[in-house]
Design an enzyme around this catalytic site. Structure first.
Site, short mmCIF file in Angstrom:
data_model
loop_
_atom_site.label_atom_id
_atom_site.label_comp_id
_atom_site.label_asym_id
_atom_site.label_seq_id
_atom_site.Cartn_x
_atom_site.Cartn_y
_atom_site.Cartn_z
N HIS A 307 53.95 45.73 90.08
CA HIS A 307 54.05 46.94 89.28
C HIS A 307 55.37 46.92 88.53
O HIS A 307 56.37 46.47 89.07
CB HIS A 307 53.98 48.19 90.18
CG HIS A 307 53.67 49.43 89.42
ND1 HIS A 307 54.64 50.15 88.77
CD2 HIS A 307 52.50 50.03 89.16
CE1 HIS A 307 54.07 51.17 88.16
NE2 HIS A 307 52.77 51.12 88.37
N ASP A 364 45.52 50.08 92.21
CA ASP A 364 44.21 49.52 91.88
C ASP A 364 43.67 48.57 92.94
O ASP A 364 42.53 48.13 92.84
CB ASP A 364 44.29 48.77 90.54
CG ASP A 364 44.56 49.71 89.39
OD1 ASP A 364 43.93 50.78 89.36
OD2 ASP A 364 45.40 49.39 88.54
N1 CMC Z 1 50.26 37.84 90.58
C1 CMC Z 1 51.13 36.80 90.51
N2 CMC Z 1 52.38 36.86 90.02
C2 CMC Z 1 52.78 38.04 89.54
C3 CMC Z 1 51.94 39.18 89.56
C4 CMC Z 1 50.66 39.06 90.11
N3 CMC Z 1 49.83 40.10 90.15
N4 CMC Z 1 52.61 40.23 89.02
C5 CMC Z 1 53.82 39.78 88.65
N5 CMC Z 1 53.91 38.44 88.96
C6 CMC Z 1 55.12 37.59 88.78
C7 CMC Z 1 55.27 37.18 87.32
O1 CMC Z 1 54.60 35.95 87.07
C8 CMC Z 1 56.76 37.06 87.21
O2 CMC Z 1 57.16 35.86 87.83
P1 CMC Z 1 58.46 35.04 87.28
O3 CMC Z 1 59.62 35.97 87.51
O4 CMC Z 1 58.49 33.81 88.10
O5 CMC Z 1 58.18 34.78 85.82
C9 CMC Z 1 57.28 38.20 88.08
O6 CMC Z 1 56.26 38.40 89.08
C10 CMC Z 1 57.53 39.52 87.32
O7 CMC Z 1 56.32 39.85 86.65
P2 CMC Z 1 56.25 40.52 85.22
O8 CMC Z 1 54.92 40.21 84.59
O9 CMC Z 1 57.47 40.17 84.43
O10 CMC Z 1 56.33 42.04 85.61
P3 CMC Z 1 55.94 43.26 84.69
O11 CMC Z 1 56.70 44.41 85.19
O12 CMC Z 1 56.07 42.91 83.25
O13 CMC Z 1 54.36 43.45 84.97
C11 CMC Z 1 52.33 44.09 85.97
C12 CMC Z 1 53.83 44.36 85.87
C13 CMC Z 1 51.66 45.25 86.69
C14 CMC Z 1 51.71 44.02 84.55
C15 CMC Z 1 52.10 42.76 86.72
O14 CMC Z 1 52.63 42.85 88.02
C16 CMC Z 1 50.62 42.36 86.77
O15 CMC Z 1 50.12 41.73 85.84
N6 CMC Z 1 49.89 42.71 87.88
C17 CMC Z 1 48.47 42.46 87.96
C18 CMC Z 1 47.69 43.50 87.17
C19 CMC Z 1 47.67 44.85 87.86
O16 CMC Z 1 47.39 44.94 89.05
N7 CMC Z 1 47.91 45.91 87.09
C20 CMC Z 1 47.85 47.30 87.59
C21 CMC Z 1 49.20 47.95 87.60
S1 CMC Z 1 49.23 49.49 88.52
C22 CMC Z 1 48.19 50.58 87.70
C23 CMC Z 1 48.46 50.78 86.25
O17 CMC Z 1 49.57 50.65 85.75
O18 CMC Z 1 47.51 51.12 85.58
#
Ligand code: CMC
Length: 428
Positions: A307, A364
């Site tokens: 998140h 989720d």
């Molecule tokens: N699986 C594997 N690796 C992950 C995941 C995941 N679900 N989420 C983040 N990471 C890794 C990412 O690859 C990165 O690694 P590194 O630092 O080595 O490059 C690190 O963790 C930070 O991730 P980020 O993408 O920079 O973080 P963000 O804050 O931009 O993204 C997020 C947050 C929710 C989009 C992301 O965690 C994600 O894609 N999660 C899966 C989709 C999901 O479950 N979304 C629902 C969010 S909650 C409800 C809502 O908001 O609607």
């Protein structure tokens, strides 16, 4: 702590006031930055460090795993309130008295009828159209049938638009689902509460009396409350930005629904269930999928994990996990998907990759398991999220209008070509 931030650019030092919220969050107010520096802007892709507004609606502390609506904890609201009370609380700022809630609900019911021509629009969609696309279009189309809803300059105008959409949106949700299933479209009953009526509109079969199952009603109430607001997330920011151009409420909400649809946002609940199904089909090998999630060459992500704001347990996920167990138990359903989800969670919580990045289950991760147990089709999961988020979007839009916020219009740093003279087509 001083209440001034200093910024040095070359020889010059600039001072900016610090703003503190009621929970002691601190922000640097850079409103005067461009003017004072002669054109310097900040850049912050994904707005990871940027506050877009001041808001009195929802407080969340991602480090401590706290979420509160108007000061009330999500745990207490999920346990003791119903969804309509929470909607009122979010939109108007206080828990309603019985009289206030009754009036609000009557006004909603008085405005719940949708122009019958909307059915023609629904008919024009292919049956397999994704319900989020259909819902976004229908919500926008409502403006055409309710032209006065674009007048939102007074509190009274806003109230009228709000009760209209609170009444009509569940009808659109139910009709979208029923159309896909080939069921007749209807309005439920005025005698039922807000959530009970949503259930009747969605699930009633034409040849039998619909009976409200209190376990299902409680589960839906809880899920809607848990999704009702989450401060400046992607869809809410979209609603506020669209509304900041003084576009009407329905148009702003339609944009929010589109933003919610994406799998990194609300669309994750559908993606989680599809992922869990795929793992089951593949023999339940969770380790293989953990490996894929950690492999930077592989686009696979563990959906329902991570998140932007929570770097600790998402408090909503904690409540939903317990609810998933209870609902499946109460309904006597054994779903192997729940075991796969719990297995994945355990592995992730003990895995260095996830621990180091503070990736925990989010709202989720378990919600889809409950929706499925309640008989809601998988493509409708994100629609259920939208149904819950509706009062949050409305309250944020209303706050933005009442605070007379300026039009949302970020700056950029241009990295394209410098000036070059035009070349005629025969010379290129
Ligand atoms: N699986 C594997 N690796 C992950 C995941 C995941 N679900 N989420 C983040 N990471 C890794 C990412 O690859 C990165 O690694 P590194 O630092 O080595 O490059 C690190 O963790 C930070 O991730 P980020 O993408 O920079 O973080 P963000 O804050 O931009 O993204 C997020 C947050 C929710 C989009 C992301 O965690 C994600 O894609 N999660 C899966 C989709 C999901 O479950 N979304 C629902 C969010 S909650 C409800 C809502 O908001 O609607």
């Amino acid at each position: 702590m001083s209440d001034i931030a200093k910024l040095q650019i070359g020889e010059n030092t600039y001072e900016f006031p610090l703003i503190q919220g009621t929970e002691k969050e601190t922000a640097i107010d850079i409103a005067s930055l461009r003017g004072a520096t002669g054109g310097v802007v900040t850049i912050d892709p994904g707005f990871k460090n940027t506050g877009s507004c001041q808001s009195a609606i929802t407080f969340l502390d991602g480090e401590k795993g706290i979420l509160r609506y108007r000061g009330y904890s999500i745990e207490e609201l999920a346990e003791k309130a119903d969804f309509l009370e929470v909607a009122y609380l979010l939109i108007f700022g206080e828990l309603p008295t019985k009289e206030q809630l009754d009036k609000f609900y009557n006004d909603i019911l008085d405005n719940a009828i949708v122009d019958d021509d909307i059915k023609k629009i629904i008919d024009a969609f292919p049956k397999n159209a994704h319900p989020m696309g259909v819902l976004s279009s229908l919500t926008s189309a409502l403006t055409a049938f309710n032209p006065s809803s674009v007048n939102v300059d007074s509190e009274e105008d806003m109230y009228n638009a709000i009760v209209k959409i609170m009444g009509k949106f569940p009808v659109l949700v139910a009709w979208t689902m029923r159309k896909q299933k080939g069921l007749p479209l209807h309005y439920g009953s005025r005698k039922l509460g807000y959530v009970e009526n949503i259930m009747k509109m969605m699930f009633e079969k034409p040849n039998e009396e619909y009976e409200i199952n209190p376990i299902i009603k409680d589960a839906i109430d809880k899920l809607l409350i848990l999704h009702a607001d989450h401060e400046q997330n992607c869809s809410t920011s979209t609603v506020r930005v669209v509304g900041s151009s003084h576009a009407g409420l329905f148009a702003s909400l339609s944009a929010g629904i589109s933003a919610l649809w994406g799998p990194l946002h609300g669309g994750a609940n559908q993606a989680v269930l599809e992922m869990l199904e795929a793992i089951k089909e593949d023999g339940g090998d969770t380790k293989k999928y953990m490996g894929k999630a950690k492999d930077k060459e592989d686009p696979f992500r563990l959906m329902g994990f991570g998140h932007r704001v929570y770097k600790n347990f998402d408090p909503r996920a904690k409540i939903i996990k317990v609810a998933a167990d209870e609902v499946l138990d109460d309904l006597g359903i054994q779903d192997p998907i729940l075991d796969i989800a719990k297995g994945l969670e355990q592995e992730a919580l003990n895995d260095e990759y996830f621990v180091k990045r503070k990736l925990y289950p989010n709202v989720d991760f378990y919600s889809g398991i409950i929706y499925r147990a309640l008989g809601i089709p998988v493509e409708m999961f994100t629609v259920m999220f939208a149904l819950g988020r509706l009062p949050g979007w409305i309250s944020q839009w209303r706050e933005m209008r009442l605070r007379k916020e300026p039009i949302g219009r970020p700056r950029q740093v241009y990295t394209g070509e410098n000036y070059r003279p035009f070349v005629k087509i025969n010379k290129r």
